[in-house]
Write an enzyme that holds these catalytic residues in place. Sequence first.
Site, PDB file in Angstrom:
ATOM      1  N   LYS A 298      -8.431   1.961   9.768  1.00  0.00           N
ATOM      2  CA  LYS A 298      -8.689   3.368   9.450  1.00  0.00           C
ATOM      3  C   LYS A 298      -8.683   4.269  10.680  1.00  0.00           C
ATOM      4  O   LYS A 298      -8.549   5.479  10.557  1.00  0.00           O
ATOM      5  CB  LYS A 298     -10.013   3.517   8.691  1.00  0.00           C
ATOM      6  CG  LYS A 298      -9.936   2.983   7.265  1.00  0.00           C
ATOM      7  CD  LYS A 298     -11.082   3.458   6.408  1.00  0.00           C
ATOM      8  CE  LYS A 298     -10.866   3.058   4.959  1.00  0.00           C
ATOM      9  NZ  LYS A 298     -11.949   3.468   4.088  1.00  0.00           N
TER      10      LYS A 298
ATOM     11  N   LYS B 295      -3.157  -3.291   0.813  1.00  0.00           N
ATOM     12  CA  LYS B 295      -4.024  -3.263  -0.374  1.00  0.00           C
ATOM     13  C   LYS B 295      -3.908  -1.903  -1.077  1.00  0.00           C
ATOM     14  O   LYS B 295      -3.632  -0.889  -0.421  1.00  0.00           O
ATOM     15  CB  LYS B 295      -5.480  -3.579  -0.010  1.00  0.00           C
ATOM     16  CG  LYS B 295      -6.233  -2.459   0.622  1.00  0.00           C
ATOM     17  CD  LYS B 295      -7.748  -2.643   0.482  1.00  0.00           C
ATOM     18  CE  LYS B 295      -8.397  -1.345   0.918  1.00  0.00           C
ATOM     19  NZ  LYS B 295      -9.716  -1.111   0.443  1.00  0.00           N
TER      20      LYS B 295
ATOM     21  N   LYS C  39      -7.358   4.054  -2.600  1.00  0.00           N
ATOM     22  CA  LYS C  39      -7.439   5.392  -3.192  1.00  0.00           C
ATOM     23  C   LYS C  39      -7.121   6.489  -2.194  1.00  0.00           C
ATOM     24  O   LYS C  39      -6.790   7.598  -2.568  1.00  0.00           O
ATOM     25  CB  LYS C  39      -8.794   5.609  -3.856  1.00  0.00           C
ATOM     26  CG  LYS C  39     -10.006   5.447  -2.967  1.00  0.00           C
ATOM     27  CD  LYS C  39     -11.254   5.887  -3.727  1.00  0.00           C
ATOM     28  CE  LYS C  39     -12.312   4.810  -3.870  1.00  0.00           C
ATOM     29  NZ  LYS C  39     -13.049   4.485  -2.660  1.00  0.00           N
TER      30      LYS C  39
END
Length: 327
Positions: free
Chosen positions: A111, A192, A195
């Site tokens: 991230k 993966k 969202k």
Amino acid sequence: MKQIFSGVQPSGNFTLGNYIGAMKRFVDLQDEGNCIYSIVNLHSLTVPKEASELREYTLQLAAMYLSIGIDPKKSILFIQSQVPEHTELGWLMQCTGYIGELERMTQYKDKSEGKEVVTGGLLTYPALMAADILLYNATHVPVGEDQKQHLEFTRDMAARFNKKYGETFVIPEPMIQEFGGRIMSLDDPTKKMSKSSPNAGSYIALLDEPGVIVKKIKRAVTDSEGTVRYDKENKPAVSNLLTIYSACSGESIDAIVARYEGKGYGDFKKDLAEVVVDALTPIQEAYKNWINSPELTTILKDGAERAHAIASATMDKVRKNMGLVTF
Ligand code: AQP
């Protein structure tokens, strides 16, 4: 009796990955132990959000929990920020963990990669997650596979704390499903389903309209072999679609594979879309009622009170054992 805790971030667009990997299981677990489910809005702040957006997503997630079948009479459902002990123990966990341990977390690396600005919270996220779990003496934590490393960190923190300050925390066990623990992106089976992906075609949102679901599945990548069979290593995209099919229909992978013997991906994808739409339609119907229900805030208020009672008892013990003076 199992003491079960898990949380989901209110970052919008809850996906089929969140549902299959974690939330679907939350419902059944209500008959196996004391369940505490949180809307972990403080975790969402690790990636900056607009206040109005966070408020909206928080209530949407509450409605979503109830729509999938979380029963507030059986489970505690609450918003993380309404129980201040999370931030207090989160700080104590930061002081228990080491920078090196936090920097090794793959989610932090993923991230933060390429970002101009990275918040301190993104690095210390696992310390807050450890606090979330340990506050409730959780014995079991149902999560997707991506949270495995954070769970290991939680276990390490609990053991380290217990060793230094005496028996305080329960060491929790992760509950990760063999099938469905990691649902992959529709456009890239090496990533993966997430969202926060900028490409909406890479995930199926739980609130996607049937027509959108059909389109997304039609466009999902497969491979050039043309055979519907499960082989995670050599056919990751098709295996991912089979996992989704199985999780949504309840059928075994073997039974599904047998049905499509001699048939192409077109038939398989058409039926898969139907299976996904059938699984999500009752959730979407229930959601329409919950999102406008005045009961929503009553449930969350009651949940926060019940959660607070457990969390404050744990914190009394923690403060005493750590030498934080209280009068
Ligand atoms: N693709 C996935 N497959 C299986 N399980 C998944 N989970 C998330 N993605 C998958 C599980 O869903 C639960 C809630 O996740 P979260 O909201 O706390 O955040 P996350 O793990 O970071 O999931 P996302 O969707 O990728 O969110 P963003 O994009 O906001 O970071 C967890 O138990 C998680 O394991």
